[in-house]
Write a protein that holds these residues in place. Structure first.
Motif, PDB file in Angstrom:
ATOM      1  N   LEU A 137       0.842  -1.197   0.000  1.00 34.56           N
ATOM      2  CA  LEU A 137       0.000   0.000   0.000  1.00 34.56           C
ATOM      3  C   LEU A 137       0.879   1.250   0.000  1.00 34.56           C
ATOM      4  O   LEU A 137       1.841   1.325   0.761  1.00 34.56           O
ATOM      5  N   ILE A 138       0.535   2.210  -0.868  1.00 33.48           N
ATOM      6  CA  ILE A 138       1.232   3.496  -0.954  1.00 33.48           C
ATOM      7  C   ILE A 138       0.228   4.577  -0.545  1.00 33.48           C
ATOM      8  O   ILE A 138      -0.811   4.729  -1.187  1.00 33.48           O
ATOM      9  N   VAL A 139       0.548   5.320   0.520  1.00 29.30           N
ATOM     10  CA  VAL A 139      -0.346   6.385   0.988  1.00 29.30           C
ATOM     11  C   VAL A 139       0.377   7.723   0.849  1.00 29.30           C
ATOM     12  O   VAL A 139       1.381   7.959   1.511  1.00 29.30           O
ATOM     13  N   ASP A 140      -0.136   8.558  -0.050  1.00 31.15           N
ATOM     14  CA  ASP A 140       0.474   9.876  -0.256  1.00 31.15           C
ATOM     15  C   ASP A 140      -0.566  10.782  -0.879  1.00 31.15           C
ATOM     16  O   ASP A 140      -1.277  10.376  -1.790  1.00 31.15           O
ATOM     17  N   VAL A 165      -6.958  -1.241   4.447  1.00 32.59           N
ATOM     18  CA  VAL A 165      -6.322  -2.154   5.403  1.00 32.59           C
ATOM     19  C   VAL A 165      -7.364  -3.086   6.038  1.00 32.59           C
ATOM     20  O   VAL A 165      -7.063  -4.227   6.373  1.00 32.59           O
ATOM     21  N   ARG A 166      -8.583  -2.599   6.179  1.00 37.13           N
ATOM     22  CA  ARG A 166      -9.646  -3.442   6.738  1.00 37.13           C
ATOM     23  C   ARG A 166     -10.067  -4.543   5.757  1.00 37.13           C
ATOM     24  O   ARG A 166     -10.609  -5.555   6.166  1.00 37.13           O
ATOM     25  N   LEU A 167      -9.807  -4.327   4.466  1.00 44.86           N
ATOM     26  CA  LEU A 167     -10.191  -5.299   3.434  1.00 44.86           C
ATOM     27  C   LEU A 167      -9.060  -6.240   3.039  1.00 44.86           C
ATOM     28  O   LEU A 167      -9.295  -7.365   2.622  1.00 44.86           O
ATOM     29  N   THR A 168      -7.818  -5.769   3.138  1.00 45.56           N
ATOM     30  CA  THR A 168      -6.658  -6.518   2.638  1.00 45.56           C
ATOM     31  C   THR A 168      -5.517  -6.420   3.641  1.00 45.56           C
ATOM     32  O   THR A 168      -5.295  -5.359   4.211  1.00 45.56           O
ATOM     33  N   HIS A 169      -4.787  -7.521   3.823  1.00 47.29           N
ATOM     34  CA  HIS A 169      -3.565  -7.463   4.638  1.00 47.29           C
ATOM     35  C   HIS A 169      -2.422  -7.011   3.736  1.00 47.29           C
ATOM     36  O   HIS A 169      -2.119  -7.651   2.732  1.00 47.29           O
ATOM     37  N   PHE A 170      -1.815  -5.873   4.092  1.00 50.31           N
ATOM     38  CA  PHE A 170      -0.638  -5.365   3.375  1.00 50.31           C
ATOM     39  C   PHE A 170       0.580  -5.614   4.255  1.00 50.31           C
ATOM     40  O   PHE A 170       0.708  -4.992   5.308  1.00 50.31           O
ATOM     41  N   PRO A 171       1.502  -6.517   3.843  1.00 56.55           N
ATOM     42  CA  PRO A 171       2.703  -6.750   4.643  1.00 56.55           C
ATOM     43  C   PRO A 171       3.528  -5.476   4.829  1.00 56.55           C
ATOM     44  O   PRO A 171       4.121  -5.260   5.870  1.00 56.55           O
ATOM     45  N   VAL A 172       3.548  -4.604   3.783  1.00 59.56           N
ATOM     46  CA  VAL A 172       4.330  -3.371   3.851  1.00 59.56           C
ATOM     47  C   VAL A 172       3.468  -2.206   3.361  1.00 59.56           C
ATOM     48  O   VAL A 172       2.788  -2.309   2.338  1.00 59.56           O
ATOM     49  N   ILE A 173       3.528  -1.100   4.128  1.00 57.34           N
ATOM     50  CA  ILE A 173       2.776   0.107   3.795  1.00 57.34           C
ATOM     51  C   ILE A 173       3.738   1.289   3.791  1.00 57.34           C
ATOM     52  O   ILE A 173       4.416   1.549   4.788  1.00 57.34           O
ATOM     53  N   GLU A 233      -3.089  -1.092  15.022  1.00 59.78           N
ATOM     54  CA  GLU A 233      -4.214  -1.585  15.821  1.00 59.78           C
ATOM     55  C   GLU A 233      -5.097  -2.522  15.002  1.00 59.78           C
ATOM     56  O   GLU A 233      -5.626  -3.498  15.526  1.00 59.78           O
ATOM     57  N   GLU A 234      -5.254  -2.240  13.707  1.00 59.99           N
ATOM     58  CA  GLU A 234      -6.057  -3.085  12.809  1.00 59.99           C
ATOM     59  C   GLU A 234      -5.301  -4.361  12.434  1.00 59.99           C
ATOM     60  O   GLU A 234      -5.882  -5.426  12.353  1.00 59.99           O
ATOM     61  N   ASP A 235      -4.024  -4.205  12.132  1.00 55.41           N
ATOM     62  CA  ASP A 235      -3.227  -5.306  11.585  1.00 55.41           C
ATOM     63  C   ASP A 235      -1.784  -5.185  12.081  1.00 55.41           C
ATOM     64  O   ASP A 235      -0.936  -4.585  11.428  1.00 55.41           O
ATOM     65  N   PRO A 236      -1.501  -5.744  13.264  1.00 55.55           N
ATOM     66  CA  PRO A 236      -0.174  -5.577  13.877  1.00 55.55           C
ATOM     67  C   PRO A 236       0.983  -6.149  13.053  1.00 55.55           C
ATOM     68  O   PRO A 236       2.130  -5.818  13.293  1.00 55.55           O
TER      69      PRO A 236
END
Length: 126
Positions: free
Chosen positions: A10-13, A46-54, A75-78
């Motif tokens: 996942l890329i967040v920008d 993130v609630r729909l898919t597990h992203f190993p790296v964000i 908190e959603e996906d440690p």
């Protein structure tokens, strides 16, 4: 737990050009890269898919900062590893990011090879 194939990243920008460039480059490298323009959209993904790296920008206008986003994602996906990207890097901000749970810290402007190297280290750690 084995990694899915292709590996979701996942890329967040909030900068669409940079976000789209990274999504495209990582997709070409064989990853299942997705982009989000802000923290709220990232949390939905993130609630729909597990992203190993964000990968997330540190400073995004309105809403969550990159550090707040990483905390919420944790908190959603440690298991997810967060890598912060910023154009306003100081040694102090990098230390704070790592203390608060970021896996790595990349200063903008960066070369694609730096993203790939950080991603490779994160996936090995994962």
């Amino acid at each position: 737990m084995p990694l899915p194939s292709p590996i979701p990243i996942l890329i967040v920008d909030d900068e669409a050009d940079l976000r789209n460039l990274l999504v495209e480059a990582l997709t070409e490298e064989g990853y299942a890269a997705e982009g989000a323009e802000d923290g709220a959209q990232a949390l939905e993904l993130v609630r729909l898919t597990h992203f190993p790296v964000i990968f997330t920008d540190l400073n995004m206008p309105g809403g969550l900062s990159g550090l707040e986003l990483l905390r919420a994602i944790h908190e959603e996906d440690p298991r997810s590893l967060g890598i912060l990207m910023t154009g306003y890097a100081t040694t102090e901000s990098a230390i704070q990011a790592l203390k608060r749970g970021a896996y790595d810290f990349i200063q903008k402007p960066f070369k694609l090879v730096e993203i790939e190297a950080s991603l490779g280290r994160a996936l090995e750690h994962y």
